[in-house]
Design an enzyme around this catalytic site. Structure first.
Site, PDB file in Angstrom:
ATOM      1  N   SER A  76       5.302 -22.277 -23.670  1.00  0.00           N
ATOM      2  CA  SER A  76       4.878 -22.879 -22.412  1.00  0.00           C
ATOM      3  C   SER A  76       3.467 -23.457 -22.544  1.00  0.00           C
ATOM      4  CB  SER A  76       4.976 -21.845 -21.285  1.00  0.00           C
ATOM      5  OG  SER A  76       4.981 -22.477 -20.033  1.00  0.00           O
ATOM      6  N   ASP A 190      11.739 -23.749 -20.390  1.00  0.00           N
ATOM      7  CA  ASP A 190      10.555 -22.982 -20.789  1.00  0.00           C
ATOM      8  C   ASP A 190      10.884 -21.843 -21.759  1.00  0.00           C
ATOM      9  OD1 ASP A 190       8.362 -20.974 -20.622  1.00  0.00           O
ATOM     10  OD2 ASP A 190       7.566 -22.353 -19.124  1.00  0.00           O
TER      11      ASP A 190
END
Length: 294
Positions: A76, A190
């Site tokens: 991320s 993600d």
């Protein structure tokens, strides 16, 4: 004559240990010396939105202490900070670049519709293009792995090569916030979905010492007014990611956890505080890390 022979014999007996020592040393000098394999250190950076500024402080402190960073793994926002640093291998330039990041350069919200996500994801691509000179992961000065998740199979996808902008865009695609990233025949989201940190990726890259930086600690308290949808989604994923890190803490040699729990994941106004929190957390581990390198 007899006395002279006795003296020579005594001298030979006295010199024998010295002769043996010389012979042994000569043998050692001729024996091949095995190459000592250098210790490889990996820095694993996790997700946490604006709290990613704490990563900058950690890197600054490690570099200042002379601790090498031989490879990096990013999940991320950790993938963005990792790429910024790996591009130059200069923590001062990293801090300068990171400090210029504003909220609207990450979260470009749509005007209508949230069928795929709240943000379009185009702003982050522009930021990458304008601030990271390298275009491909394999061109970075420090080896970097960027982690995402295949939403169709629930498996981890690790980028070691390819376009940096695509890999980061995939890794930051928080479900419900960013549209999934199309990749080959699937969709990527993600990397934090399967854990805020990915130490196992660092081991596969050949790391001997794995240093994790966890910034997904739950907030200590929300403001008195109700949080918006974005904050709720990000904080919820942060809580899940932090719990997975807790369960996998034995996978790290060192786990640095900056005190960021009172700063929101969407709060870009606390950059200085977050960078300092990263530095202070790293300082606590510096001596132990140096001992392990010895």
């Amino acid at each position: 004559m007899k006395t002279s022979v006795l003296q020579r014999n005594r001298l030979a007996v006295l010199c024998m240990p010295l002769l043996l020592l010389c012979w042994f040393c000569k043998g050692c000098a001729l024996a091949p010396v095995k190459d000592v394999k250098p210790i490889k250190v990996a820095l694993v950076l996790g997700g946490g939105g604006a709290r990613g500024f704490a990563h900058v402080g950690v890197i600054r402190e490690l570099e200042s202490a002379g601790i090498p960073i031989d490879m990096m793994v990013g999940v991320s926002v950790g993938s963005l900070i990792g790429a910024l640093y790996a591009d130059t291998s200069d923590s001062f330039k990293l801090e300068w670049s990171a400090f210029k990041i504003e909220k609207n350069e990450i979260f470009d919200f749509k005007v209508f519709g949230i069928a795929e996500g709240l943000a379009k994801g185009e702003a982050i691509l522009r930021y990458i293009d304008n601030n990271i000179e390298s275009r491909f992961i394999e061109d970075l000065k420090i080896p970097l792995a960027i982690v995402a998740v295949d939403i169709n199979t629930g498996t981890q996808v690790v980028f070691r090569t390819g376009r940096i902008r695509d890999a980061i865009r995939a890794s930051i695609s928080v479900p419900g916030v960013f549209s999934p990233m199309p990749y080959q025949d699937t969709l990527l989201v993600d990397g934090g979905v399967l854990g805020n940190l990915a130490p196992q990726v660092a081991r596969k890259m050949g790391a001997d010492i794995v240093i994790g930086v966890n910034i997904a600690k739950p907030r200590k308290a929300f403001d008195t007014q109700a949080p918006n949808a974005l904050a709720v989604i990000l904080e919820s994923i942060g809580i899940m990611g932090d719990e997975i890190v807790r369960l996998r803490k034995n996978d790290f040699d060192f786990l640095i956890q900056p005190e960021v729990g009172n700063i929101g994941i969407t709060d870009f106004s606390k950059k200085k505080e977050l960078i300092e929190a990263g530095r202070q957390a790293a300082k606590k581990e510096i001596s132990r890390i140096k001992q392990s390198l010895q």
